[in-house]
Design an enzyme around this catalytic site. Structure first.
Site, PDB file in Angstrom:
ATOM      1  N   THR A   1     -43.136  43.214  89.018  1.00 27.45           N
ATOM      2  CA  THR A   1     -43.200  42.213  87.945  1.00 27.45           C
ATOM      3  C   THR A   1     -43.627  42.884  86.639  1.00 27.45           C
ATOM      4  OG1 THR A   1     -43.704  40.450  89.492  1.00 27.45           O
ATOM      5  CG2 THR A   1     -44.409  40.102  87.211  1.00 27.45           C
TER       6      THR A   1
ATOM      7  N   ASN B   1     -32.752  39.569  96.350  1.00 26.74           N
ATOM      8  CA  ASN B   1     -33.855  39.300  97.286  1.00 26.74           C
ATOM      9  C   ASN B   1     -33.572  38.165  98.268  1.00 26.74           C
ATOM     10  OD1 ASN B   1     -34.064  38.193  94.625  1.00 26.74           O
ATOM     11  ND2 ASN B   1     -35.978  37.247  95.186  1.00 26.74           N
TER      12      ASN B   1
ATOM     13  N   GLN C   1     -35.876  45.443  95.947  1.00 26.62           N
ATOM     14  CA  GLN C   1     -35.435  45.100  97.306  1.00 26.62           C
ATOM     15  C   GLN C   1     -34.524  46.166  97.914  1.00 26.62           C
ATOM     16  OE1 GLN C   1     -36.188  42.445  99.282  1.00 26.62           O
ATOM     17  NE2 GLN C   1     -37.441  41.321  97.817  1.00 26.62           N
TER      18      GLN C   1
ATOM     19  N   SER D   1     -41.465  48.763  93.728  1.00 22.75           N
ATOM     20  CA  SER D   1     -42.720  48.113  94.115  1.00 22.75           C
ATOM     21  C   SER D   1     -43.160  48.632  95.479  1.00 22.75           C
ATOM     22  CB  SER D   1     -42.513  46.603  94.163  1.00 22.75           C
ATOM     23  OG  SER D   1     -43.707  45.960  94.530  1.00 22.75           O
TER      24      SER D   1
ATOM     25  N   HIS E   1     -45.322  47.420  97.746  1.00 27.92           N
ATOM     26  CA  HIS E   1     -45.592  46.544  98.898  1.00 27.92           C
ATOM     27  C   HIS E   1     -44.329  46.087  99.627  1.00 27.92           C
ATOM     28  CE1 HIS E   1     -44.780  42.325  97.448  1.00 27.92           C
ATOM     29  NE2 HIS E   1     -44.879  42.906  96.269  1.00 27.92           N
TER      30      HIS E   1
ATOM     31  N   THR F   1     -57.353  52.631  83.744  1.00 30.25           N
ATOM     32  CA  THR F   1     -57.707  53.652  84.749  1.00 30.25           C
ATOM     33  C   THR F   1     -56.746  53.578  85.925  1.00 30.25           C
ATOM     34  OG1 THR F   1     -60.008  53.498  84.074  1.00 30.25           O
ATOM     35  CG2 THR F   1     -59.578  54.457  86.252  1.00 30.25           C
TER      36      THR F   1
ATOM     37  N   CYS G   1     -35.682  28.748  96.001  1.00 31.02           N
ATOM     38  CA  CYS G   1     -36.364  27.469  95.849  1.00 31.02           C
ATOM     39  C   CYS G   1     -37.565  27.568  94.928  1.00 31.02           C
ATOM     40  CB  CYS G   1     -36.837  26.966  97.209  1.00 31.02           C
ATOM     41  SG  CYS G   1     -35.491  26.817  98.351  1.00 31.02           S
TER      42      CYS G   1
HETATM   43  N1  PMP Z   1     -37.843  41.923  91.763  1.00 26.59           N
HETATM   44  C1  PMP Z   1     -37.341  41.545  92.943  1.00 26.59           C
HETATM   45  C2  PMP Z   1     -35.880  41.694  93.193  1.00 26.59           C
HETATM   46  C3  PMP Z   1     -38.183  41.025  93.933  1.00 26.59           C
HETATM   47  O1  PMP Z   1     -37.686  40.663  95.107  1.00 26.59           O
HETATM   48  C4  PMP Z   1     -39.566  40.906  93.654  1.00 26.59           C
HETATM   49  C5  PMP Z   1     -40.529  40.340  94.675  1.00 26.59           C
HETATM   50  N2  PMP Z   1     -40.057  39.339  95.479  1.00 26.59           N
HETATM   51  C6  PMP Z   1     -40.040  41.315  92.406  1.00 26.59           C
HETATM   52  C7  PMP Z   1     -39.147  41.826  91.486  1.00 26.59           C
HETATM   53  C8  PMP Z   1     -41.504  41.230  92.072  1.00 26.59           C
HETATM   54  O2  PMP Z   1     -42.197  42.138  92.863  1.00 26.59           O
HETATM   55  P1  PMP Z   1     -43.762  42.333  92.813  1.00 26.59           P
HETATM   56  O3  PMP Z   1     -44.319  41.449  93.864  1.00 26.59           O
HETATM   57  O4  PMP Z   1     -43.974  43.768  93.136  1.00 26.59           O
HETATM   58  O5  PMP Z   1     -44.216  41.971  91.458  1.00 26.59           O
END
Ligand code: PMP
Length: 390
Positions: A74, A153, A187, A207, A209, A245, A334
């Site tokens: 994000t 996604n 993704q 990202s 996670h 930091t 959604c």
């Molecule tokens: N871009 C896409 C295509 C995503 O699927 C997501 C998370 N679902 C994000 C951006 C945002 O990711 P983050 O949780 O790392 O901010």
């Protein structure tokens, strides 16, 4: 009796891999120094960040100096789009696909509402793929910025980025102009060997996670650091582009996650997803022949399955599945931006009725065949109980 718990929502987030936890625990315990500090603790932390940065850079085939660490995808998306806008000396146009994540779409809407860049939305076809011809027709001599996702996604459709790249770069040559092209690869990272050199993009978002790393850490690849002017003010970290930091344990965990994704063990696992997804789908169709899989015949990740069970409500299905320990999602269509919600549904030919019954299931490293059998059994139980007459 302990309730069975089955996680099939890997697109939302992934469990943290043990090698990531191990490396981060060590960093939290021993390497707590601030990398900006001159003393020993700081220097050790700085070395660890340097090594991790190189790993993340190599993950997408670039150099360390092109990687900016951020909090997540994000933030990377926001920093890039707003950072380009900050650097513009005159107005122009911006193209984003209509199915971008809200962290791209909402920024694009904002830039457009503020009169900074006029927004053109690139449509998708009825299979969730960006319509390349319509995309090409949107390009204009004053198009300055384009942002496209690598993988959607919801559906898991891999977008035709090579064609998009060629269209953009040819248009630039023909019109003697410069277009900044950003890819949201959030993704894609768990499944695709990302190569920014081949993609020839100006920027790319990652990202941690989504690839078995920790939350709270992401990256922005920048081909040229000077292309953006940051939205943040503070220290000189990350080439003055992302002050604050550094999250040393997060960065180390992120780099371990990149290594895990590249490992032969993980890569071998990917082919299993495809087999199990087919197995699940064939059996689900036997249980409920009216089920529809969106993007089925497209270039898909091995893990995504975006489908609807007409006659059911996804909300109630989610609750019933959750009661049986199964975690899947109703598809973030959604919950994301209004544009995505309505246009995505429309483009896929999802009537409001079908939209109400969409589900997204995403497989991952810890999924087993036994899990899939259990999920099928639960689906059968729910469908038999409700006994919808179509
Ligand atoms: N871009 C896409 C295509 C995503 O699927 C997501 C998370 N679902 C994000 C951006 C945002 O990711 P983050 O949780 O790392 O901010």
């Amino acid at each position: 009796m302990k309730r069975k718990k089955i996680y099939l929502d890997y697109a939302a987030t992934t469990p943290v891999h043990p090698r990531v936890i191990k490396a981060m625990t060590k960093a939290w315990r021993k390497n707590f120094g601030n990398p900006s500090s001159q003393h020993h603790f700081g220097q050790v932390a700085q070395q660890l960040v340097d090594t991790a940065r190189l790993t993340v850079a190599e993950f997408i085939n670039t150099k360390s100096s092109n990687i900016i660490f951020t909090a997540d995808a994000t933030e990377s998306n926001n920093l890039y789009l707003q950072g380009i806008a900050n650097n513009l000396t005159s107005g122009g146009r911006l193209i984003v696909s209509q199915i971008e994540h809200s962290s791209v779409l909402k920024v694009a809407e904002k830039l457009s509402a503020a009169g900074i860049l006029a927004l053109d939305l690139a449509p998708i076809n009825d299979q969730g793929v960006i319509d390349v011809t319509k995309f090409q027709n949107l390009l204009q001599p004053d198009t300055k910025l384009i942002s496209t996702m690598y993988v959607d996604n919801e559906t898991g459709v891999i977008q035709p980025l090579v064609e998009i790249r060629d269209i953009i770069r040819n248009f630039e040559k023909e019109n003697n102009t410069k277009i900044f092209w950003h890819i949201d690869a959030t993704q894609a990272a768990p499944y695709i060997d990302i190569d920014v050199a081949k993609l020839d993009c100006d920027a790319l978002t990652l990202s941690s996670h989504k690839i078995y790393g920790p939350k709270g850490i992401g990256a922005l690849y920048l081909k040229d650091l000077k292309q953006i002017q940051s939205v943040f003010y503070g220290g000189s970290h990350e080439h003055n582009l992302r002050p604050g930091t550094l999250n040393v344990p997060g960065i180390i965990g992120f780099s371990q996650a990149c290594q895990f994704i590249k490992s032969a063990k993980y890569q071998k696992h990917l082919s299993k997803y495809v087999v199990w997804r087919e197995y699940f789908w064939t059996n689900l169709l036997n249980i409920y022949p009216a089920a529809v899989w969106y993007g089925q015949n497209q270039n898909l990740t091995p893990a995504h399955l975006f489908f609807s069970l007409p006659g059911f409500s996804s909300e109630s299905l989610l609750i019933l599945l959750d009661q049986q320990g199964i975690a899947i999602s109703a598809g973030s269509a959604c919950s994301t931006g209004a544009i995505k919600k309505s246009q995505f549904a429309e483009a896929l030919g999802l009537t409001p009725e079908k939209m109400k019954s969409v589900l997204r299931l995403t497989l991952g490293f810890y999924t087993t065949k036994k899990d899939i059998d259990y999920v099928l059994k639960v689906f059968k139980g729910i469908i038999d109980r409700v006994n919808v007459k179509l």
